[in-house]
Design a protein around this motif. Structure first.
Motif, PDB file in Angstrom:
ATOM      1  N   LYS A 156      33.602  26.749  46.880  1.00  0.00           N
ATOM      2  CA  LYS A 156      34.693  26.200  47.634  1.00  0.00           C
ATOM      3  C   LYS A 156      36.031  26.192  46.874  1.00  0.00           C
ATOM      4  O   LYS A 156      36.982  26.412  47.598  1.00  0.00           O
ATOM      5  CB  LYS A 156      34.309  24.566  47.646  1.00  0.00           C
ATOM      6  N   TYR A 157      35.993  26.225  45.419  1.00  0.00           N
ATOM      7  CA  TYR A 157      37.325  26.292  44.748  1.00  0.00           C
ATOM      8  C   TYR A 157      37.646  27.850  45.036  1.00  0.00           C
ATOM      9  O   TYR A 157      38.966  28.047  45.247  1.00  0.00           O
ATOM     10  CB  TYR A 157      36.876  26.075  43.361  1.00  0.00           C
ATOM     11  N   ILE A 158      36.917  28.939  45.025  1.00  0.00           N
ATOM     12  CA  ILE A 158      37.350  30.156  45.397  1.00  0.00           C
ATOM     13  C   ILE A 158      37.872  30.240  46.689  1.00  0.00           C
ATOM     14  O   ILE A 158      39.022  30.999  46.830  1.00  0.00           O
ATOM     15  CB  ILE A 158      36.078  31.184  45.155  1.00  0.00           C
ATOM     16  N   ALA A 159      37.380  29.732  47.578  1.00  0.00           N
ATOM     17  CA  ALA A 159      37.800  29.866  49.305  1.00  0.00           C
ATOM     18  C   ALA A 159      39.133  28.917  49.114  1.00  0.00           C
ATOM     19  O   ALA A 159      40.172  29.611  49.696  1.00  0.00           O
ATOM     20  CB  ALA A 159      36.987  29.113  50.095  1.00  0.00           C
ATOM     21  N   LYS A 160      39.205  27.930  48.416  1.00  0.00           N
ATOM     22  CA  LYS A 160      40.641  27.191  48.339  1.00  0.00           C
ATOM     23  C   LYS A 160      41.753  27.945  47.698  1.00  0.00           C
ATOM     24  O   LYS A 160      42.924  28.284  48.417  1.00  0.00           O
ATOM     25  CB  LYS A 160      40.312  25.981  47.749  1.00  0.00           C
ATOM     26  N   LYS A 161      41.378  28.602  46.763  1.00  0.00           N
ATOM     27  CA  LYS A 161      42.532  29.567  45.883  1.00  0.00           C
ATOM     28  C   LYS A 161      42.848  30.681  46.647  1.00  0.00           C
ATOM     29  O   LYS A 161      43.899  31.151  46.708  1.00  0.00           O
ATOM     30  CB  LYS A 161      41.782  29.819  44.389  1.00  0.00           C
ATOM     31  N   ARG A 162      41.629  31.384  47.223  1.00  0.00           N
ATOM     32  CA  ARG A 162      41.885  32.391  48.160  1.00  0.00           C
ATOM     33  C   ARG A 162      42.699  32.221  49.125  1.00  0.00           C
ATOM     34  O   ARG A 162      43.771  32.986  49.515  1.00  0.00           O
ATOM     35  CB  ARG A 162      40.535  32.734  48.498  1.00  0.00           C
TER      36      ARG A 162
END
Length: 151
Positions: free
Chosen positions: A8-14
């Protein structure tokens, strides 16, 4: 390390960087399906792409592993080199575990084969054990080849 939180963090930062999964995948030389697997928490990024991923998303390795931005007052026990080494070792152990499962399946299949040939109680059960032995050995071989070829 929670894969779902990290995903979820990767998706948010992306999304904060206004990148699509395809764009991020191209920058990291991976497939967009790989990015999707990370973001859905189905798997973790390999240690070989983590540094590039962190650079693209403008985050630290510690933030990635925590799945959240670093708080202002937070204190880190490990530096990034230690975290990368730990992640590398963890992934290597995971690979070894999967190969070991393959070996154990093959050994179990061989054991069932021996039992099916020595214990002739009823031909039906002997045949059933023989068939199970072959299936288990094939599953073990597949497991080993899959994980060796994957790496």
């Amino acid at each position: 390390m929670n894969q779902l939180t990290i995903g979820k963090y990767i998706a948010k930062k992306r999304k904060e960087k206004n990148l699509t999964q395809i764009q991020l995948a191209e920058r990291l030389n991976v497939s967009n399906k790989t990015i999707s697997k990370w973001e859905n928490g189905n798997c973790m990024p390999g240690y070989s792409v983590i540094e590039g991923l962190c650079q693209e998303l403008s985050i630290t390795i510690a933030e990635l592993m925590d799945g959240e931005d670093t708080k202002q007052n937070s204190i880190r026990i490990y530096d990034e080199a230690q975290m990368m080494d730990l992640l590398k070792r963890t992934q290597q152990l995971e690979k070894q575990k999967n190969i070991l499962y393959g070996i154990l399946l093959i050994m179990l299949g061989i054991g069932l084969f021996v039992i099916s040939r020595t214990v002739m109680i009823v031909n039906f059960f002997s045949g059933l054990l023989f068939g199970a032995a072959i299936a288990i050995v094939l599953a073990g071989v597949y497991c080993m080849i899959y994980h060796i070829a994957k790496n």
